[in-house]
Scaffold this active site. Structure first.
Site, PDB file in Angstrom:
ATOM      1  N   TYR A  44       3.345   2.275  14.977  1.00  0.00           N
ATOM      2  CA  TYR A  44       3.987   2.480  13.670  1.00  0.00           C
ATOM      3  C   TYR A  44       5.428   2.974  13.764  1.00  0.00           C
ATOM      4  CZ  TYR A  44       3.820   7.615  13.184  1.00  0.00           C
ATOM      5  OH  TYR A  44       4.032   8.957  13.312  1.00  0.00           O
ATOM      6  N   THR A  81      -4.676   6.490   0.386  1.00  0.00           N
ATOM      7  CA  THR A  81      -5.912   7.267   0.428  1.00  0.00           C
ATOM      8  C   THR A  81      -5.961   8.312  -0.680  1.00  0.00           C
ATOM      9  OG1 THR A  81      -5.975   7.002   2.825  1.00  0.00           O
ATOM     10  CG2 THR A  81      -7.380   8.697   1.889  1.00  0.00           C
ATOM     11  N   THR A  95      -8.616  -5.645   4.425  1.00  0.00           N
ATOM     12  CA  THR A  95      -8.574  -4.751   3.270  1.00  0.00           C
ATOM     13  C   THR A  95      -9.614  -5.267   2.293  1.00  0.00           C
ATOM     14  OG1 THR A  95      -6.200  -4.345   3.553  1.00  0.00           O
ATOM     15  CG2 THR A  95      -7.162  -3.828   1.399  1.00  0.00           C
ATOM     16  N   ASP A 124      -8.828   0.429   2.503  1.00  0.00           N
ATOM     17  CA  ASP A 124      -7.789   0.026   3.452  1.00  0.00           C
ATOM     18  C   ASP A 124      -8.241   0.435   4.856  1.00  0.00           C
ATOM     19  OD1 ASP A 124      -5.285  -0.839   4.456  1.00  0.00           O
ATOM     20  OD2 ASP A 124      -4.486   1.191   4.315  1.00  0.00           O
ATOM     21  N   LYS A 174      -3.529  -1.999  10.491  1.00  0.00           N
ATOM     22  CA  LYS A 174      -3.917  -2.093   9.081  1.00  0.00           C
ATOM     23  C   LYS A 174      -4.231  -3.524   8.635  1.00  0.00           C
ATOM     24  CE  LYS A 174      -2.959   2.183   7.445  1.00  0.00           C
ATOM     25  NZ  LYS A 174      -3.826   3.002   6.597  1.00  0.00           N
ATOM     26  N   ARG A 210      -6.848   3.718  13.856  1.00  0.00           N
ATOM     27  CA  ARG A 210      -5.898   4.821  14.018  1.00  0.00           C
ATOM     28  C   ARG A 210      -5.202   4.813  15.377  1.00  0.00           C
ATOM     29  NH1 ARG A 210      -4.941   6.076   8.851  1.00  0.00           N
ATOM     30  NH2 ARG A 210      -6.781   6.836   7.755  1.00  0.00           N
ATOM     31  N   GLN A 215      -2.616   2.091  15.224  1.00  0.00           N
ATOM     32  CA  GLN A 215      -1.580   2.538  14.294  1.00  0.00           C
ATOM     33  C   GLN A 215      -0.650   3.567  14.938  1.00  0.00           C
ATOM     34  OE1 GLN A 215      -3.229   4.312  10.767  1.00  0.00           O
ATOM     35  NE2 GLN A 215      -1.251   4.726   9.834  1.00  0.00           N
ATOM     36  N   GLU A 269     -10.101   4.098   4.282  1.00  0.00           N
ATOM     37  CA  GLU A 269      -9.269   4.801   3.325  1.00  0.00           C
ATOM     38  C   GLU A 269      -9.736   4.402   1.931  1.00  0.00           C
ATOM     39  OE1 GLU A 269      -5.153   5.639   5.789  1.00  0.00           O
ATOM     40  OE2 GLU A 269      -5.119   4.149   4.174  1.00  0.00           O
ATOM     41  N   ASP A 310       0.845  -1.192   0.000  1.00  0.00           N
ATOM     42  CA  ASP A 310       0.000   0.000   0.000  1.00  0.00           C
ATOM     43  C   ASP A 310       0.882   1.245   0.000  1.00  0.00           C
ATOM     44  OD1 ASP A 310      -2.346   1.413  -0.019  1.00  0.00           O
ATOM     45  OD2 ASP A 310      -2.628   1.356   2.144  1.00  0.00           O
ATOM     46  N   HIS A 328      -3.702  14.121   1.036  1.00  0.00           N
ATOM     47  CA  HIS A 328      -3.906  13.240   2.183  1.00  0.00           C
ATOM     48  C   HIS A 328      -2.701  13.276   3.123  1.00  0.00           C
ATOM     49  CE1 HIS A 328      -4.928   9.762   4.609  1.00  0.00           C
ATOM     50  NE2 HIS A 328      -3.804   9.166   4.250  1.00  0.00           N
ATOM     51  N   GLU A 380      -9.417  12.653   8.090  1.00  0.00           N
ATOM     52  CA  GLU A 380      -9.335  13.978   7.467  1.00  0.00           C
ATOM     53  C   GLU A 380     -10.688  14.695   7.465  1.00  0.00           C
ATOM     54  OE1 GLU A 380      -6.881  13.867   3.641  1.00  0.00           O
ATOM     55  OE2 GLU A 380      -7.517  11.788   3.971  1.00  0.00           O
ATOM     56  N   ARG A 420       1.224  15.804  13.428  1.00  0.00           N
ATOM     57  CA  ARG A 420       2.447  16.549  13.768  1.00  0.00           C
ATOM     58  C   ARG A 420       2.188  18.050  13.588  1.00  0.00           C
ATOM     59  NH1 ARG A 420       3.878  12.557  10.291  1.00  0.00           N
ATOM     60  NH2 ARG A 420       4.130  14.056   8.580  1.00  0.00           N
ATOM     61  N   TYR A 442       1.224   5.712  -0.426  1.00  0.00           N
ATOM     62  CA  TYR A 442       0.799   6.915   0.298  1.00  0.00           C
ATOM     63  C   TYR A 442       0.956   8.064  -0.687  1.00  0.00           C
ATOM     64  CZ  TYR A 442       0.766   9.732   4.709  1.00  0.00           C
ATOM     65  OH  TYR A 442       0.486  10.572   5.763  1.00  0.00           O
ATOM     66  N   GLU A 447      -9.351   3.982  -1.749  1.00  0.00           N
ATOM     67  CA  GLU A 447      -8.150   3.814  -2.563  1.00  0.00           C
ATOM     68  C   GLU A 447      -8.487   3.118  -3.881  1.00  0.00           C
ATOM     69  OE1 GLU A 447      -4.793   2.225  -0.539  1.00  0.00           O
ATOM     70  OE2 GLU A 447      -5.344   3.079   1.406  1.00  0.00           O
TER      71      GLU A 447
END
Length: 387
Positions: free
Chosen positions: A230, A330, A243, A219, A239, A223, A226, A185, A99, A106, A344, A115, A101, A187
């Site tokens: 991660y 995504t 899927t 996907d 994840k 969260r 994750q 997500e 997968d 996104h 989002e 962040r 990104y 996709e």
């Protein structure tokens, strides 16, 4: 006659695997709301199999011939089966799952959420298509229930996560339980047909020699799991629980009219990622939650193209196999109503409840002048299972 505006006309003819009344699984082609039994109509052994893998492994010339044969059969009035009378299955055996990104919108939104005091994009993001290896064994067909996953979570600044406490020196202490931040997500997935050799990268221009078709893909993401797991190695249990992909695989040939220019890339990527203007696909996505459309992400706004993803996936000499699946990450556009994840859309404040049903729908320009409708991706959330 099939309505040419139904999205499943002669300019589409997606492939799937079906059975009738518990009988053997075999390859079919969808035309309108009916299914052509390719195995029975052609007598070809690679089509009398429970997956598309045997057909996909034969390469582009056989794909072209099969598509032409299916169209000719339908134009000649070949017998077909009502879609309502067949059971659909996972269309191919998934060999590996990767997968990416690939949406700048996104990645920027997620960076701002997670962040807020740093640059939203990490330094490598515009130099290579970032991705992770997923779990092929939990790729499931549309309609499969998604059981709320369990795992470790810790307290974060987000109010949606449960309190977990900490040690006397301030270190976080995780708890184990069901995710409270279950997300989607929206996709697009790309299905590899022709394998490559170990040690030989697949050139940017060789996408059409290896990729058989396209599927819609969700996907699912936990969260809170994750966020805890991660660092430093990337997504894992947040994840890998499910899927979902569409039952129907749209041949790349059916998307010939959908190729378009993607936004300019700056800085210019390294040469192995392709020269000149980057080409992507003009595919519209619709995200429906509990019967209400909440977002319409446009795939044409993606930063990294599918050709670049395949080139980077194999740049180190890694081979691809028949049945490999790689996904776009995504799909999100610049507008608020074009975001392909709930993280989002709701900026981390709300996520999926038990019983929620998510449906992803896709459409693209067809070679016949109208639009084709890619296979939908549907999933309902079931409560976490108790030990």
């Amino acid at each position: 006659m099939t309505d040419p505006h139904s999205g499943f006309g002669l300019d589409h003819l997606p492939y799937g695997v079906f059975s009738v009344a518990g009988g053997a699984r075999r390859v079919g082609v969808r035309h309108g709301d009916r299914v052509l039994d390719l195995a029975a109509s052609t007598g070809r052994p690679e089509l009398a199999t429970p997956s598309l893998n045997a057909l996909m492994a034969l390469g582009p010339e056989v794909w072209r011939q099969t598509r032409e044969e299916a169209r000719s059969l339908l134009e000649a009035g070949a017998e077909t089966l009502p879609l309502a009378d067949v059971e659909l299955h996972l269309p191919f055996e998934v060999a590996d799952y990767v997968d990416f990104y690939a949406s700048e919108h996104h990645a920027t939104n997620v960076g701002r959420i997670l962040r807020p005091d740093s640059e939203p994009l990490l330094p490598n993001w515009k130099h290579l298509p970032v991705g992770y290896h997923g779990r092929a064994g939990t790729v499931v067909p549309s309609g499969t229930p998604v059981v709320r996953p369990r795992g470790q979570v810790v307290t974060s600044t987000g109010s949606a996560q449960r309190s977990t406490g900490s040690t006397s020196d301030g270190r976080a202490v995780p708890t184990y339980g069901p995710t409270e931040r279950l997300d989607i997500e929206a996709e697009l997935g790309f299905v590899v047909g022709t394998p490559s050799s170990l040690g030989d990268p697949v050139p940017y221009a060789a996408f059409g020699e290896h990729v058989f078709g396209v599927v819609g893909l969700n996907d699912w993401s936990a969260r809170d799991l994750q966020a805890w797991e991660y660092v430093p190695l990337g997504p894992f249990l947040g994840k890998s629980f499910a899927t979902t992909i569409s039952h129907w695989v749209t041949p790349v040939a059916a998307l010939e009219a959908a190729w378009c220019d993607l936004p300019a890339q700056e800085p210019t990527p390294l040469a192995y990622l392709g020269p000149g203007q980057v080409r992507g696909l003009d595919i519209d996505v619709e995200v429906e939650l509990d019967g209400e459309v909440v977002s319409r992400p446009p795939y044409r706004t993606m930063y990294w193209s599918p050709t670049q993803m395949l080139a980077h996936l194999t740049a180190n000499g890694a081979s691809v196999r028949t049945g490999d699946l790689f996904a776009s990450g995504t799909i999100s556009g610049p507008a608020e109503d074009q975001r392909g994840s709930l993280l989002e859309l709701w900026w981390g404040e709300r996520f999926l409840d038990d019983g929620a049903e998510v449906v992803l729908r896709y459409s693209a320009p067809g070679t016949g002048g109208g639009r084709i409708t890619l296979g939908e991706v549907r999933g309902r959330v079931e409560p976490a299972r108790v030990d």
